[in-house]
Design a protein around this motif. Structure first.
Motif, PDB file in Angstrom:
ATOM      1  N   UNK A 430       0.942  -1.224   0.059  1.00  0.00           N
ATOM      2  CA  UNK A 430      -0.078   0.082  -0.004  1.00  0.00           C
ATOM      3  C   UNK A 430       0.880   1.405   0.135  1.00  0.00           C
ATOM      4  N   UNK A 431       0.530   2.101  -1.230  1.00  0.00           N
ATOM      5  CA  UNK A 431       1.625   3.119  -0.931  1.00  0.00           C
ATOM      6  C   UNK A 431       1.677   4.117   0.024  1.00  0.00           C
ATOM      7  N   UNK A 432       0.492   4.427   0.797  1.00  0.00           N
ATOM      8  CA  UNK A 432       0.543   5.259   1.918  1.00  0.00           C
ATOM      9  C   UNK A 432       1.465   4.537   3.186  1.00  0.00           C
ATOM     10  N   UNK A 433       1.399   3.196   3.281  1.00  0.00           N
ATOM     11  CA  UNK A 433       2.193   2.449   4.404  1.00  0.00           C
ATOM     12  C   UNK A 433       3.497   2.761   3.879  1.00  0.00           C
ATOM     13  N   UNK A 434       3.909   2.519   2.584  1.00  0.00           N
ATOM     14  CA  UNK A 434       5.153   2.314   2.090  1.00  0.00           C
ATOM     15  C   UNK A 434       5.820   3.620   2.528  1.00  0.00           C
ATOM     16  N   UNK A 435       5.159   4.878   2.256  1.00  0.00           N
ATOM     17  CA  UNK A 435       5.700   6.243   2.570  1.00  0.00           C
ATOM     18  C   UNK A 435       6.046   6.257   4.118  1.00  0.00           C
ATOM     19  N   UNK A 436       5.159   5.893   4.865  1.00  0.00           N
ATOM     20  CA  UNK A 436       5.155   5.928   6.333  1.00  0.00           C
ATOM     21  C   UNK A 436       6.198   4.988   6.663  1.00  0.00           C
ATOM     22  N   UNK A 437       6.454   3.938   6.081  1.00  0.00           N
ATOM     23  CA  UNK A 437       7.540   2.863   6.632  1.00  0.00           C
ATOM     24  C   UNK A 437       8.830   3.282   6.079  1.00  0.00           C
ATOM     25  N   UNK A 438       8.951   3.740   4.722  1.00  0.00           N
ATOM     26  CA  UNK A 438      10.151   4.639   4.422  1.00  0.00           C
ATOM     27  C   UNK A 438      10.754   5.777   5.370  1.00  0.00           C
ATOM     28  N   UNK A 439       9.851   6.568   5.623  1.00  0.00           N
ATOM     29  CA  UNK A 439      10.016   7.758   6.454  1.00  0.00           C
ATOM     30  C   UNK A 439      10.417   7.252   8.122  1.00  0.00           C
ATOM     31  N   UNK A 440       9.849   5.910   8.716  1.00  0.00           N
ATOM     32  CA  UNK A 440      10.202   5.421   9.748  1.00  0.00           C
ATOM     33  C   UNK A 440      11.738   5.107   9.928  1.00  0.00           C
ATOM     34  N   UNK A 441      11.964   4.323   8.807  1.00  0.00           N
ATOM     35  CA  UNK A 441      13.265   3.462   8.448  1.00  0.00           C
ATOM     36  C   UNK A 441      14.234   4.550   8.208  1.00  0.00           C
ATOM     37  N   UNK A 442      14.177   5.697   7.508  1.00  0.00           N
ATOM     38  CA  UNK A 442      15.053   6.774   7.277  1.00  0.00           C
ATOM     39  C   UNK A 442      15.263   7.353   8.659  1.00  0.00           C
ATOM     40  N   UNK A 443      14.357   7.639   9.598  1.00  0.00           N
ATOM     41  CA  UNK A 443      14.492   8.366  10.748  1.00  0.00           C
ATOM     42  C   UNK A 443      15.508   7.301  11.894  1.00  0.00           C
ATOM     43  N   UNK A 444      15.028   5.939  11.520  1.00  0.00           N
ATOM     44  CA  UNK A 444      15.971   5.232  12.221  1.00  0.00           C
ATOM     45  C   UNK A 444      17.411   5.184  11.811  1.00  0.00           C
ATOM     46  N   UNK A 445      17.768   5.369  10.588  1.00  0.00           N
ATOM     47  CA  UNK A 445      18.986   5.589  10.134  1.00  0.00           C
ATOM     48  C   UNK A 445      19.737   6.944  10.649  1.00  0.00           C
ATOM     49  N   UNK A 446      19.001   7.866  10.354  1.00  0.00           N
ATOM     50  CA  UNK A 446      19.700   9.315  10.929  1.00  0.00           C
ATOM     51  C   UNK A 446      19.760   9.154  12.531  1.00  0.00           C
ATOM     52  N   UNK A 447      19.153   8.520  13.314  1.00  0.00           N
ATOM     53  CA  UNK A 447      19.239   8.487  14.699  1.00  0.00           C
ATOM     54  C   UNK A 447      20.323   7.233  15.099  1.00  0.00           C
ATOM     55  N   UNK A 448      20.696   6.635  14.058  1.00  0.00           N
ATOM     56  CA  UNK A 448      21.799   5.668  14.334  1.00  0.00           C
ATOM     57  C   UNK A 448      21.067   4.463  15.108  1.00  0.00           C
ATOM     58  N   UNK A 449      19.993   4.011  14.775  1.00  0.00           N
ATOM     59  CA  UNK A 449      19.304   2.910  15.344  1.00  0.00           C
ATOM     60  C   UNK A 449      19.352   1.717  14.655  1.00  0.00           C
ATOM     61  N   UNK A 450      20.106   1.547  13.550  1.00  0.00           N
ATOM     62  CA  UNK A 450      20.314   0.601  12.732  1.00  0.00           C
ATOM     63  C   UNK A 450      21.556  -0.349  13.135  1.00  0.00           C
ATOM     64  N   UNK A 451      22.370   0.362  13.521  1.00  0.00           N
ATOM     65  CA  UNK A 451      23.897  -0.049  13.942  1.00  0.00           C
ATOM     66  C   UNK A 451      24.378   0.527  15.048  1.00  0.00           C
ATOM     67  N   UNK A 452      25.387  -0.058  15.690  1.00  0.00           N
ATOM     68  CA  UNK A 452      26.047   0.731  16.946  1.00  0.00           C
ATOM     69  C   UNK A 452      26.525   2.002  16.448  1.00  0.00           C
ATOM     70  N   UNK A 453      26.403   2.993  17.331  1.00  0.00           N
ATOM     71  CA  UNK A 453      27.070   4.555  16.961  1.00  0.00           C
ATOM     72  C   UNK A 453      28.316   4.313  16.407  1.00  0.00           C
ATOM     73  N   UNK A 454      28.751   5.084  15.436  1.00  0.00           N
ATOM     74  CA  UNK A 454      30.213   4.928  14.808  1.00  0.00           C
ATOM     75  C   UNK A 454      30.433   4.010  13.729  1.00  0.00           C
ATOM     76  N   UNK A 455      29.388   3.341  13.384  1.00  0.00           N
ATOM     77  CA  UNK A 455      29.672   2.318  12.295  1.00  0.00           C
ATOM     78  C   UNK A 455      28.470   2.720  11.222  1.00  0.00           C
ATOM     79  N   UNK A 456      29.020   2.897  10.031  1.00  0.00           N
ATOM     80  CA  UNK A 456      28.384   3.256   8.833  1.00  0.00           C
ATOM     81  C   UNK A 456      27.290   2.184   8.448  1.00  0.00           C
TER      82      UNK A 456
END
Length: 467
Positions: A430-456
């Motif tokens: 669903x496009x609306x859910x995909x947009x929300x999901x993409x925004x959520x995941x991008x925020x996780x990346x910006x906040x370094x919630x995908x990997x330990x801090x300091x790792x790309x």
């Protein structure tokens, strides 16, 4: 006790070789069980034992790379020895950090033999066909039996076990906040269960230990529930005194909701989002509408945007009514603890009225689709139907699998290898859910919630229809 054979510093890390005797718990194994644990072929259990044992021996490690741990200790090995007076473990080139003045740390000793216990039990009981794993009730009984064999279930005790979820990669302020919440829970006589790793899995336990000591409370439970695919990426923290290794992520998640009397969610990343969707999918099922289950989202003031994002995504995907199943409390550890005590009291009264056990939530209906092990391949991720035309609990289950795939691509050896070979997972719906999901995941990346801090971080996923 243990016999130190050698101590050396290799080109990778300082290591020790020793023979370890069990301290409490598991004492004997059959010859067949020992043979399977020593079997290094694909059908044997030695590779699994080696991976899980190394994770325990590096307790407190801040790495989230399962393969990196094995690369740091490439010569590590563990063998089970059958002796006249019971079993021993022979450790070769084990991490020296697990030893103090020639003696293995007692807590690590206990967790090592918990690893052996659970691996043996799963292989002999579950894989041998003791339970019908094609039936929902059979899977639940398997979860119960593993927990009972691990002596996690306590009869004749009022509900008091709080499950804490959250990320291993969190900021110092967020980590300190988890300790404050754990402290307030401990002052009120509540025990802690987490995913056993660092970050939000360690903080509540650390806070609770101080509170339990102040209250002169003994026989405290700091339960860590993990599974083979993730233990090396999230080594058990040093406070865990009951370690349980479930066969897969689905049984691990079911174990949490069956033994816990309430759940607190701290800031995290995709793994935490997976856990939230799993639990909400269950609570949204019509059969569970009347069952009380306190669910609190909390963090320090700086984490408020994180929970706003989570709340926004959940409401968009599952409808505003989903918010009736959780409460968001920001920057108030005392209020969190009081709310949890109030919620656990409702659980106690409900189980008294329905004559359900305090130690295992039998009444909760966990649909079969939440129990079936999901192998996150590129094909399986692409096949997930993400549509608001689905029942809410079914959509939550599919979203949970998507997040499970991202977790695998981030930290699990099999998932990382699949991404290297075939590129990112493709997520569509669903496009609306995909947009929300993409925004959520991008925020996780910006906040370094995908990997330990300091790792790309290199994304292991690609969201389609998000433009």
């Amino acid at each position: 006790m243990n016999d130190i054979k050698t101590a050396s510093r290799s080109r990778h890390a300082e290591t020790v070789s020793a023979r370890i005797s069990p301290v409490g718990g598991l004492d004997v194994l059959s010859r067949n069980e020992v043979a399977r644990l020593r079997d290094a072929t694909q059908s044997g259990l030695h590779a699994l034992l080696r991976r899980c044992a190394l994770a325990v021996l590096t307790s407190g490690s801040l790495s989230d790379d399962a393969r990196g741990l094995l690369e740091r200790y490439p010569d590590f090995d563990v063998q089970v020895l059958q002796q006249d007076r019971g079993i021993r473990l022979e450790l070769t080139n084990a991490p020296a950090q697990a030893f103090v003045d020639g003696q293995i740390i007692r807590g690590i000793n206990e967790l090592l033999f918990a690893v052996v216990r659970d691996i043996v039990y799963v292989s002999t009981q579950i894989e041998a066909g003791q339970f019908d794993m094609h039936d929902s009730s059979g899977i639940t009984h398997a979860v119960f039996d593993i927990l009972r064999n691990a002596r996690v279930l306590r009869a004749h005790q009022d509900p008091n076990l709080v499950v804490c979820w959250g990320g291993h990669s969190i900021s110092r302020e967020e980590y300190d906040y988890t300790k404050l919440v754990g402290y307030q829970l401990g002052l009120r006589g509540l025990d802690i269960c987490t995913g056993c790793g660092p970050g939000a899995m360690k903080g509540p336990m650390k806070g609770a230990t101080i509170a339990h000591a102040k209250q002169r409370r003994r026989q405290n439970r700091y339960i860590g529930i993990t599974e083979p695919g993730i233990i090396a990426a999230e080594s058990p923290n040093p406070i865990v005194n009951n370690l349980v290794i479930m066969p897969d992520i689905e049984k691990r998640l079911e174990a949490f909701v069956r033994v816990g009397h309430g759940i607190i969610v701290f800031p995290g990343g995709v793994g935490t989002a997976e856990e939230i969707l799993y639990l909400l999918g269950i609570l949204l099922h019509p059969d569970n509408a009347a069952i009380p289950f306190p669910l609190l989202f909390t963090g320090p003031r700086i984490a408020a945007p994180y929970f706003e994002q989570i709340d926004r995504f959940l409401r968009l995907a599952l409808g505003d009514a989903v918010a009736e199943r959780y409460q968001i409390l920001i920057d108030d550890p005392t209020a969190v603890a009081r709310a949890m005590v109030k919620g656990v009291d409702k659980v106690r009264n409900y189980r008294l009225d329905t004559k359900d056990a305090f130690f295992f939530n039998w009444a909760l209906h966990v649909p079969y689709e939440f129990q079936v092990p999901f192998r996150p391949t590129h094909e399986a991720i692409a096949e997930q139907q993400i549509s608001r035309d689905l029942p809410r609990h079914a959509l939550a289950a599919n979203l949970r699998r998507v997040f499970s795939g991202i977790v695998a691509g981030n930290v699990k050896e099999e998932g990382m290898r699949a991404i290297e070979q075939r590129g990112p997972f493709e997520i569509d719906g669903d496009p609306a859910i995909m947009r929300a999901l993409d925004a959520l995941l991008q925020d996780f990346v910006r906040q370094q919630r995908m990997k330990l801090p300091g790792t790309a971080y290199v994304p292991c996923y690609r969201v389609r229809n998000a433009a």
